[in-house]
Design a protein around this motif. Structure first.
Motif, PDB file in Angstrom:
ATOM      1  N   PRO A  99       0.810  -1.224   0.000  1.00  0.00           N
ATOM      2  CA  PRO A  99       0.000   0.000   0.000  1.00  0.00           C
ATOM      3  C   PRO A  99       0.843   1.275   0.000  1.00  0.00           C
ATOM      4  N   THR A 100       1.987   1.244   0.718  1.00  0.00           N
ATOM      5  CA  THR A 100       2.858   2.420   0.715  1.00  0.00           C
ATOM      6  C   THR A 100       3.403   2.682  -0.684  1.00  0.00           C
ATOM      7  N   LEU A 101       3.800   1.611  -1.377  1.00  0.00           N
ATOM      8  CA  LEU A 101       4.291   1.764  -2.742  1.00  0.00           C
ATOM      9  C   LEU A 101       3.189   2.292  -3.657  1.00  0.00           C
ATOM     10  N   PHE A 102       1.954   1.853  -3.412  1.00  0.00           N
ATOM     11  CA  PHE A 102       0.827   2.352  -4.210  1.00  0.00           C
ATOM     12  C   PHE A 102       0.610   3.845  -3.962  1.00  0.00           C
ATOM     13  N   LEU A 103       0.718   4.270  -2.708  1.00  0.00           N
ATOM     14  CA  LEU A 103       0.557   5.688  -2.391  1.00  0.00           C
ATOM     15  C   LEU A 103       1.675   6.531  -3.023  1.00  0.00           C
ATOM     16  N   LEU A 104       2.902   6.023  -2.975  1.00  0.00           N
ATOM     17  CA  LEU A 104       4.013   6.743  -3.605  1.00  0.00           C
ATOM     18  C   LEU A 104       3.817   6.840  -5.118  1.00  0.00           C
ATOM     19  N   GLY A 105       3.332   5.746  -5.737  1.00  0.00           N
ATOM     20  CA  GLY A 105       3.087   5.781  -7.175  1.00  0.00           C
ATOM     21  C   GLY A 105       1.984   6.761  -7.545  1.00  0.00           C
ATOM     22  N   ALA A 106       0.904   6.798  -6.718  1.00  0.00           N
ATOM     23  CA  ALA A 106      -0.181   7.750  -6.988  1.00  0.00           C
ATOM     24  C   ALA A 106       0.310   9.186  -6.837  1.00  0.00           C
ATOM     25  N   PHE A 107       1.133   9.419  -5.813  1.00  0.00           N
ATOM     26  CA  PHE A 107       1.697  10.764  -5.630  1.00  0.00           C
ATOM     27  C   PHE A 107       2.610  11.134  -6.786  1.00  0.00           C
ATOM     28  N   ASN A 108       3.362  10.164  -7.308  1.00  0.00           N
ATOM     29  CA  ASN A 108       4.252  10.437  -8.443  1.00  0.00           C
ATOM     30  C   ASN A 108       3.445  10.777  -9.693  1.00  0.00           C
ATOM     31  N   VAL A 109       2.306  10.097  -9.902  1.00  0.00           N
ATOM     32  CA  VAL A 109       1.457  10.404 -11.060  1.00  0.00           C
ATOM     33  C   VAL A 109       0.912  11.823 -10.942  1.00  0.00           C
ATOM     34  N   CYS A 110       0.424  12.185  -9.759  1.00  0.00           N
ATOM     35  CA  CYS A 110      -0.089  13.548  -9.560  1.00  0.00           C
ATOM     36  C   CYS A 110       1.013  14.589  -9.752  1.00  0.00           C
ATOM     37  N   ASN A 111       2.193  14.287  -9.234  1.00  0.00           N
ATOM     38  CA  ASN A 111       3.302  15.229  -9.375  1.00  0.00           C
ATOM     39  C   ASN A 111       3.699  15.390 -10.844  1.00  0.00           C
ATOM     40  N   LYS A 112       3.671  14.303 -11.609  1.00  0.00           N
ATOM     41  CA  LYS A 112       4.025  14.394 -13.034  1.00  0.00           C
ATOM     42  C   LYS A 112       2.979  15.181 -13.813  1.00  0.00           C
ATOM     43  N   ILE A 113       1.706  15.059 -13.405  1.00  0.00           N
ATOM     44  CA  ILE A 113       0.664  15.866 -14.053  1.00  0.00           C
ATOM     45  C   ILE A 113       0.912  17.346 -13.799  1.00  0.00           C
ATOM     46  N   ILE A 114       1.282  17.674 -12.557  1.00  0.00           N
ATOM     47  CA  ILE A 114       1.609  19.070 -12.247  1.00  0.00           C
ATOM     48  C   ILE A 114       2.824  19.531 -13.046  1.00  0.00           C
ATOM     49  N   PHE A 115       3.813  18.628 -13.202  1.00  0.00           N
ATOM     50  CA  PHE A 115       4.992  18.985 -13.991  1.00  0.00           C
ATOM     51  C   PHE A 115       4.615  19.252 -15.447  1.00  0.00           C
ATOM     52  N   LEU A 116       3.716  18.428 -16.001  1.00  0.00           N
ATOM     53  CA  LEU A 116       3.278  18.660 -17.380  1.00  0.00           C
ATOM     54  C   LEU A 116       2.566  20.004 -17.507  1.00  0.00           C
ATOM     55  N   MET A 117       1.780  20.354 -16.490  1.00  0.00           N
ATOM     56  CA  MET A 117       1.133  21.664 -16.506  1.00  0.00           C
ATOM     57  C   MET A 117       2.171  22.786 -16.497  1.00  0.00           C
ATOM     58  N   SER A 118       3.192  22.630 -15.671  1.00  0.00           N
ATOM     59  CA  SER A 118       4.240  23.654 -15.629  1.00  0.00           C
ATOM     60  C   SER A 118       5.031  23.711 -16.936  1.00  0.00           C
ATOM     61  N   PHE A 119       5.265  22.539 -17.552  1.00  0.00           N
ATOM     62  CA  PHE A 119       5.981  22.506 -18.833  1.00  0.00           C
ATOM     63  C   PHE A 119       5.184  23.214 -19.919  1.00  0.00           C
ATOM     64  N   VAL A 120       3.876  22.921 -19.955  1.00  0.00           N
ATOM     65  CA  VAL A 120       3.014  23.583 -20.937  1.00  0.00           C
ATOM     66  C   VAL A 120       2.939  25.078 -20.646  1.00  0.00           C
ATOM     67  N   GLY A 121       2.925  25.426 -19.341  1.00  0.00           N
ATOM     68  CA  GLY A 121       2.870  26.835 -18.989  1.00  0.00           C
ATOM     69  C   GLY A 121       4.116  27.589 -19.410  1.00  0.00           C
ATOM     70  N   ASN A 122       5.276  26.960 -19.323  1.00  0.00           N
ATOM     71  CA  ASN A 122       6.516  27.632 -19.709  1.00  0.00           C
ATOM     72  C   ASN A 122       6.697  27.699 -21.217  1.00  0.00           C
ATOM     73  N   CYS A 123       6.293  26.644 -21.895  1.00  0.00           N
ATOM     74  CA  CYS A 123       6.546  26.560 -23.344  1.00  0.00           C
ATOM     75  C   CYS A 123       5.358  27.005 -24.187  1.00  0.00           C
ATOM     76  N   GLY A 124       4.170  27.072 -23.594  1.00  0.00           N
ATOM     77  CA  GLY A 124       2.994  27.424 -24.391  1.00  0.00           C
ATOM     78  C   GLY A 124       2.708  26.406 -25.474  1.00  0.00           C
ATOM     79  N   THR A 125       2.765  25.116 -25.111  1.00  0.00           N
ATOM     80  CA  THR A 125       2.664  24.053 -26.119  1.00  0.00           C
ATOM     81  C   THR A 125       1.317  24.065 -26.829  1.00  0.00           C
ATOM     82  N   PHE A 126       0.229  24.243 -26.085  1.00  0.00           N
ATOM     83  CA  PHE A 126      -1.095  24.146 -26.687  1.00  0.00           C
ATOM     84  C   PHE A 126      -1.436  25.350 -27.556  1.00  0.00           C
ATOM     85  N   THR A 127      -0.727  26.439 -27.395  1.00  0.00           N
ATOM     86  CA  THR A 127      -0.998  27.615 -28.213  1.00  0.00           C
ATOM     87  C   THR A 127      -0.359  27.517 -29.589  1.00  0.00           C
TER      88      THR A 127
END
Length: 497
Positions: A99-127
């Protein structure tokens, strides 16, 4: 520039974009931590929730509270790491490792989603449109990273091992290692094709003349191979679906009891002829010949000197060793090593240029020796590249009707992608110091000219006096000649002083 203005109008996205490197570090650290847990504890049998002794449990709670107090009082990175480590250990022994590994994996997925948002915010990919988004390799890489995180969370923990390749993306040295293979990929591939051709030729020779020498020792599996225990491997059901199960008798066929074989027959059963067909000869030479330090001769039967083909076998082994092992393989290694050395020298050269050359004007450090301004002051104050960037941003965001003369000129040059407005090989400090030197030289020349003029005036005065004296002497001579004085009455004229 317009996208950055829109980004600042969205506080959440702007906050995510500002901390992009922080999210990237969290993802990498979580990937390393999860792989350590999988490597040490898989298949998760040894550690279960509630199995910790009371004094160890109290020690963990104390460590958590102390590290939390340190983080609240003095938010330092070491305190945060201690809090995270103690919290993870507490979770492992409270709810279990999986269960701890599952929680760490879920947190990593959420963190990567936030990173993708920041990447898109810096690069303006969708524009930039869908075509630019699909062709953006860096965006696709982070999207694949997120997909692997999700597969590790919902499919199997072994997918987390692929996340460790992010180290290659983060470190330029490892990127150079990859480039050392890919930059001269054509040369390496052609050399490998040459090696395959040589292996094919040696396989044909071996099949024709040394077919009986291709005898290799093998380790046979027993007949009653059983499956591994449940949970030991995800692929076990697919790899061992038709193997005999000792407990249930499933997929087992009745076999006659085997009689004990004499030692000679056991030795023969542990050996196989691996050159019955040309294809098997090629596979044997390719697999065992290239992996053996001495070539294919190390794995073949050792011939006797009494055999008629003994000399031919020695030549065969030596040719394979020299042509394939020494020459061809070392050619491949040499190309890779030389490419890596070139990449390292290029990197060092770039770093040296950045340290000793001004980014704006291109003047080197030695141009500022014995000057009023040092090279460090020049790149920090006179030609600070961030000041130029801020000026370019100002020109782009400012209304064109409010441009000054220099701003209009620079805006036009930027529009034409012309860099002539940069002060190439020039600097104000050097111009001022050069002009001061020129003025000093002119002043010295003027003083010398004045002294020379005074000397010329003195010489001219003396010359005039000498001329007057010579004229007076001529007049006296003419008078004496007209009066007709006898020679003994001739008086010498006065010599000029």
């Amino acid at each position: 520039m317009n996208w950055q203005k829109k980004l600042r109008a969205q506080p959440v996205l702007y906050w995510c974009a500002r901390n992009m490197s922080f999210w990237s570090s969290i993802s990498f650290n979580l990937a390393v931590l999860m792989n350590l847990l999988v490597a040490f504890f898989y298949p998760f049998r040894g550690v279960r929730g509630g199995t910790l002794e009371p004094h160890w449990s109290g020690l963990l709670w104390t460590a958590m509270l102390v590290s939390l107090a340190i983080v609240v009082a003095l938010p330092k990175p070491h305190g945060v790491r201690a809090l995270i480590a103690s919290t993870i250990l507490r979770l492992i022994f409270s709810v279990g490792l999986q269960p701890t590994l599952f929680l760490l994996g879920a947190f990593n997925v959420c963190n990567k989603i936030i990173f993708l948002m920041s990447f898109v915010g810096n690069c303006g990919t969708f524009t930039r449109g869908y075509r630019a988004m699909v062709l953006d390799v860096e965006f696709l890489y982070h999207l694949l990273y997120l997909l692997i995180c999700a597969m590790g969370l919902f499919v199997h923990e072994f997918f987390y091992s692929l996340l460790l390749f992010d180290l290659v993306y983060r470190e330029e040295t490892l990127l150079n290692v990859i480039k050392s293979v890919t930059r001269n990929g054509r040369s390496i591939i052609l050399t490998a094709v040459l090696a395959l051709i040589l292996v094919y030729l040696f396989s044909i020779v071996g099949y024709l003349f040394f077919k009986d020498d291709f005898i290799l020792e093998v380790d046979r599996l027993p007949n009653d191979t059983a499956l591994p225990d449940a949970g030991e491997s995800l692929a076990s059901e697919f790899l061992h679906s038709d193997v005999c199960r000792g407990e249930t008798g499933e997929n087992c066929s009745p076999t006659a009891p085997q009689e004990e074989l004499p030692p000679a027959e056991e030795t023969e059963q542990d050996q196989e002829h691996t050159c019955e067909t040309l294809l098997m000869c090629i596979v044997t030479v390719l697999s065992h010949g290239l992996r053996s330090g001495g070539g294919v001769g190390d794995v073949l039967r050792k011939p006797s000197k009494e055999e008629p083909l003994f000399a031919a076998r020695v030549i065969y082994d030596l040719l394979f060793f020299f042509m394939v092992i020494i020459i061809v393989l070392n050619l491949i290694f040499g190309v890779i090593i030389d490419t890596f050395a070139d990449l390292r020298s290029e990197k060092q050269k770039k770093e040296e240029i950045l340290k000793t050359t001004c980014f704006i004007c291109g003047l080197e450090r030695d141009k500022f020796d014995n000057k009023t301004v040092t090279f460090e002051e020049h790149i920090q104050e006179e030609h600070n590249m961030w000041h130029y960037l801020c000026f370019i941003v100002l020109v782009k965001v400012k209304d064109s009707t409010e441009y000054t003369g220099p701003e209009s000129y620079v805006a036009e040059m930027i529009k034409e992608r012309n860099l002539d407005w940069f002060p190439r090989m020039r600097a104000m400090s050097l111009v001022s110091s050069d002009s001061e030197g020129e003025q000093n030289e002119l002043r010295n020349l003027q003083e010398k000219l004045e002294s020379t003029m005074k000397l010329v005036t003195n010489l001219s005065g003396q010359l005039s006096e000498l001329k007057d004296q010579m004229t007076e002497q001529r007049k006296q001579k003419q008078r004496i000649g007209l009066l007709g004085h006898p020679p003994h009455m001739n008086v010498n004229p006065q010599q000029p002083a």
